[in-house]
Design an enzyme around this catalytic site. Sequence first.
Site, PDB file in Angstrom:
ATOM      1  N   CYS A 338       0.793  -1.236   0.000  1.00  0.00           N
ATOM      2  CA  CYS A 338       0.000   0.000   0.000  1.00  0.00           C
ATOM      3  C   CYS A 338       0.827   1.289   0.000  1.00  0.00           C
ATOM      4  O   CYS A 338       0.442   2.248  -0.679  1.00  0.00           O
ATOM      5  CB  CYS A 338      -1.036  -0.007   1.119  1.00  0.00           C
ATOM      6  SG  CYS A 338      -0.602  -0.878   2.599  1.00  0.00           S
ATOM      7  N   ARG A 367       7.833 -10.811   5.359  1.00  0.00           N
ATOM      8  CA  ARG A 367       7.794 -10.624   6.814  1.00  0.00           C
ATOM      9  C   ARG A 367       8.559 -11.781   7.455  1.00  0.00           C
ATOM     10  O   ARG A 367       8.386 -12.933   7.057  1.00  0.00           O
ATOM     11  CB  ARG A 367       6.344 -10.586   7.320  1.00  0.00           C
ATOM     12  CG  ARG A 367       5.589  -9.382   6.786  1.00  0.00           C
ATOM     13  CD  ARG A 367       4.166  -9.342   7.266  1.00  0.00           C
ATOM     14  NE  ARG A 367       3.363  -8.521   6.366  1.00  0.00           N
ATOM     15  CZ  ARG A 367       2.052  -8.562   6.298  1.00  0.00           C
ATOM     16  NH1 ARG A 367       1.377  -9.376   7.085  1.00  0.00           N
ATOM     17  NH2 ARG A 367       1.396  -7.791   5.452  1.00  0.00           N
ATOM     18  N   GLN A 385       0.544 -11.066  -2.582  1.00  0.00           N
ATOM     19  CA  GLN A 385      -0.839 -10.670  -2.341  1.00  0.00           C
ATOM     20  C   GLN A 385      -1.496 -10.259  -3.658  1.00  0.00           C
ATOM     21  O   GLN A 385      -0.868  -9.595  -4.485  1.00  0.00           O
ATOM     22  CB  GLN A 385      -0.900  -9.490  -1.364  1.00  0.00           C
ATOM     23  CG  GLN A 385      -0.402  -9.833   0.029  1.00  0.00           C
ATOM     24  CD  GLN A 385      -0.426  -8.615   0.938  1.00  0.00           C
ATOM     25  OE1 GLN A 385       0.092  -7.573   0.590  1.00  0.00           O
ATOM     26  NE2 GLN A 385      -1.016  -8.760   2.112  1.00  0.00           N
ATOM     27  N   ASP A 387      -3.205  -7.849  -4.445  1.00  0.00           N
ATOM     28  CA  ASP A 387      -3.499  -6.601  -3.761  1.00  0.00           C
ATOM     29  C   ASP A 387      -4.135  -5.587  -4.702  1.00  0.00           C
ATOM     30  O   ASP A 387      -3.801  -5.530  -5.892  1.00  0.00           O
ATOM     31  CB  ASP A 387      -2.184  -6.020  -3.223  1.00  0.00           C
ATOM     32  CG  ASP A 387      -2.294  -5.566  -1.787  1.00  0.00           C
ATOM     33  OD1 ASP A 387      -3.428  -5.430  -1.309  1.00  0.00           O
ATOM     34  OD2 ASP A 387      -1.251  -5.363  -1.148  1.00  0.00           O
ATOM     35  N   HIS A 389      -5.724  -1.296  -4.356  1.00  0.00           N
ATOM     36  CA  HIS A 389      -6.090  -0.160  -3.514  1.00  0.00           C
ATOM     37  C   HIS A 389      -6.953   0.788  -4.330  1.00  0.00           C
ATOM     38  O   HIS A 389      -6.582   1.182  -5.440  1.00  0.00           O
ATOM     39  CB  HIS A 389      -4.828   0.528  -2.987  1.00  0.00           C
ATOM     40  CG  HIS A 389      -4.035  -0.366  -2.100  1.00  0.00           C
ATOM     41  ND1 HIS A 389      -2.975  -1.113  -2.558  1.00  0.00           N
ATOM     42  CD2 HIS A 389      -4.188  -0.697  -0.794  1.00  0.00           C
ATOM     43  CE1 HIS A 389      -2.489  -1.841  -1.570  1.00  0.00           C
ATOM     44  NE2 HIS A 389      -3.208  -1.615  -0.491  1.00  0.00           N
ATOM     45  N   LYS A 473     -12.184  -3.727   8.950  1.00  0.00           N
ATOM     46  CA  LYS A 473     -12.154  -4.585   7.765  1.00  0.00           C
ATOM     47  C   LYS A 473     -13.294  -5.592   7.787  1.00  0.00           C
ATOM     48  O   LYS A 473     -13.912  -5.843   8.829  1.00  0.00           O
ATOM     49  CB  LYS A 473     -10.817  -5.308   7.661  1.00  0.00           C
ATOM     50  CG  LYS A 473     -10.462  -6.165   8.874  1.00  0.00           C
ATOM     51  CD  LYS A 473      -9.090  -6.822   8.701  1.00  0.00           C
ATOM     52  CE  LYS A 473      -8.743  -7.668   9.923  1.00  0.00           C
ATOM     53  NZ  LYS A 473      -7.567  -8.517   9.693  1.00  0.00           N
ATOM     54  N   HIS A 519      -8.461  -1.048   0.844  1.00  0.00           N
ATOM     55  CA  HIS A 519      -7.519  -2.134   0.573  1.00  0.00           C
ATOM     56  C   HIS A 519      -8.354  -3.392   0.320  1.00  0.00           C
ATOM     57  O   HIS A 519      -9.296  -3.656   1.072  1.00  0.00           O
ATOM     58  CB  HIS A 519      -6.618  -2.424   1.770  1.00  0.00           C
ATOM     59  CG  HIS A 519      -5.904  -1.237   2.332  1.00  0.00           C
ATOM     60  ND1 HIS A 519      -4.527  -1.123   2.334  1.00  0.00           N
ATOM     61  CD2 HIS A 519      -6.363  -0.115   2.936  1.00  0.00           C
ATOM     62  CE1 HIS A 519      -4.172   0.010   2.916  1.00  0.00           C
ATOM     63  NE2 HIS A 519      -5.274   0.641   3.293  1.00  0.00           N
TER      64      HIS A 519
END
Length: 650
Positions: A338, A367, A385, A387, A389, A473, A519
């Site tokens: 993000c 991570r 991901q 992902d 946005h 979320k 997100h």
Amino acid sequence: MIKITFPDNSVREYEKGITGLQIAESISPRLAQEVLAASVNGETWDLTRPICEDATLQLLKWDDAEGKHAYWHSSAHLMAEALQELYPGIKFGIGPAIENGFYYDVDPGEGVSIKESDFPAIEKKMMELIAAKEEIKRETISKADAIKMFSDRNEQYKVELINELEDGTITTYTQGKFTDLCRGPHLPNTSYIKAVKVLSAAGAYWRGDEKRPQLTRLYGITFPKKKMLDEYLEMIEEAKKRDHRKIGKELELFTFSQTVGAGLPLWLPKGTQLRLKLEEFLKKIQQQFEYEQVITPHIGGKQLYVTSGHYAKYGKDSFQPIHTPEEGEEFLLKPMNCPHHCEIYKAFPRSYKDLPLRLAEFGTVYRYEQSGELHGLTRVRGFTQDDAHIFCMPEQVKDEFLKVMDIIFIIFKALNFKDFEAQISLRDPANKEKYIGSDENWEKAERAIVEACEEKGMKARVELGEAAFYGPKLDFMVKDALGRRWQLGTIQVDYNLPERFELEYTGADNQKHRPVMIHRAPFGSMERFVAVLIEHTAGKFPLWLTPTQVMILPVSEKFNDYAYKVARTLKSHDIRAEVDDRNEKVGRKIRDNELKRIPYLLIVGEKETENEEVSVRKQGGIDQGSEKLTTFANRVKQEVDEMMNPQVNI
């Protein structure tokens, strides 16, 4: 007298000090037998705890999550009591209830280990303590007394936990000779537990810190009926057969290398094919919803993540900073996509006419998960991901949220995830310092999610304290073929990152305004999603997704040329086909390829070669007879195209 309000809004009066169990007994003897705990004004209590003022009351049974939690929490104490009797000098860490059962972290002492061969003795001792019908008593003591009590017992792990608590009163629970530091709630006595099983033992660092002592984590499960335990153990055996690590190896989907590094999966050709098909599928849907694809680097300057707040949140879980020859220059492997997308938004002036702006990326993030927590594809250190946005005006939030929900529903339908539920994750109002952003923005974001679920007519469980640090979320919990719950798709509303990155757009009023950020990741991560999909399908993927859709089996070597002609024809129809030209009997080839979960097996011999036909056998031993090669190719291509191109109503 006090007034008790029940879930149906009926009200009854009782004497002050009555317990939840006594109220259950006053309603019906059967209810009193089934109830496990009580929800008093929204807080879960022991059934034997006195209620001294007007309250709302829900009596919790096995089918209630809070009822199971109390049952399994008490079972953790039961296992600890058994261990205390069997292993003198054992020391205890923590022992919580988990989604299925419970565990206890214990330090058995120097040179002492607890192995699988010890489990029957532990279970036997637990059953003895159950038969004793030991009362589970709650007591309130001062912090000083608690420290003295556990210090006298050389329980250094408990003392450490107590020292971190605020000064004041602390609760303990005692059954027989075992006393534990605990908030509860618990069952009234041990006899409620009817069937027990110690499942496994693993190493676990104290407080999750690799520099601290390694304890033994014992997992167990209990049930109110033996039949329920038997059914659960059958499910566990089936789960072992479906283990994505086992099937992934059999189907040659992915592998790991200690040389590359723990928790960093290597996708093999067949697994890559499967993964790319998933990506292609989502990209087609995203095109119809007007997403724009972007690509961002795997690293970013440290300041980027300081600005976003991710460094403070994930700094200790990230890989060490990457230093360059330039003095003072630091980069991090990105823990999230993000912040990069925020910088893409900032690259140009934005107008209200540009919004919503939907940026999508299959972005790999990193991570540093502890080695003991790594598990196949479900817990890794590098993952991709799906992902996206969405940057939009405040008045567009709900509509965009609803569209993301539609994308998730399309995916679940295509992959046959029929049983799923939603969870709205909100802030913990008692612990607001964990989160960034203003109360006003949080309230707006939470309201948008609740209203979107209401508009879809979708029931959603509300969980306080489960929100991301930057916003609330909506998580989708999918039940697989074995009834296990997995958290997959997620949608998050974020008023905070646009503030941190000072994102702006020019409104119709020619003034500067702050966009809202949504997100979303329908798959969650490609690694975890593939793992869940493997275990849900036992490796029998939908036809459109499976890496090898058709295997051609010539009955002898002289039909190999025709077999390869069939393969070329199928490939010209975008059907993934291979030839098994081993010098083996056709029966052996069929058995071997059934084990590979290939949807269609085509047997070709003299008759098929002469007539340009194929003999079709569908996965599971279903003989579909012979048909023209072109007919089969067109039929399968149509079947795949219908699955790969879902009808989207925008």
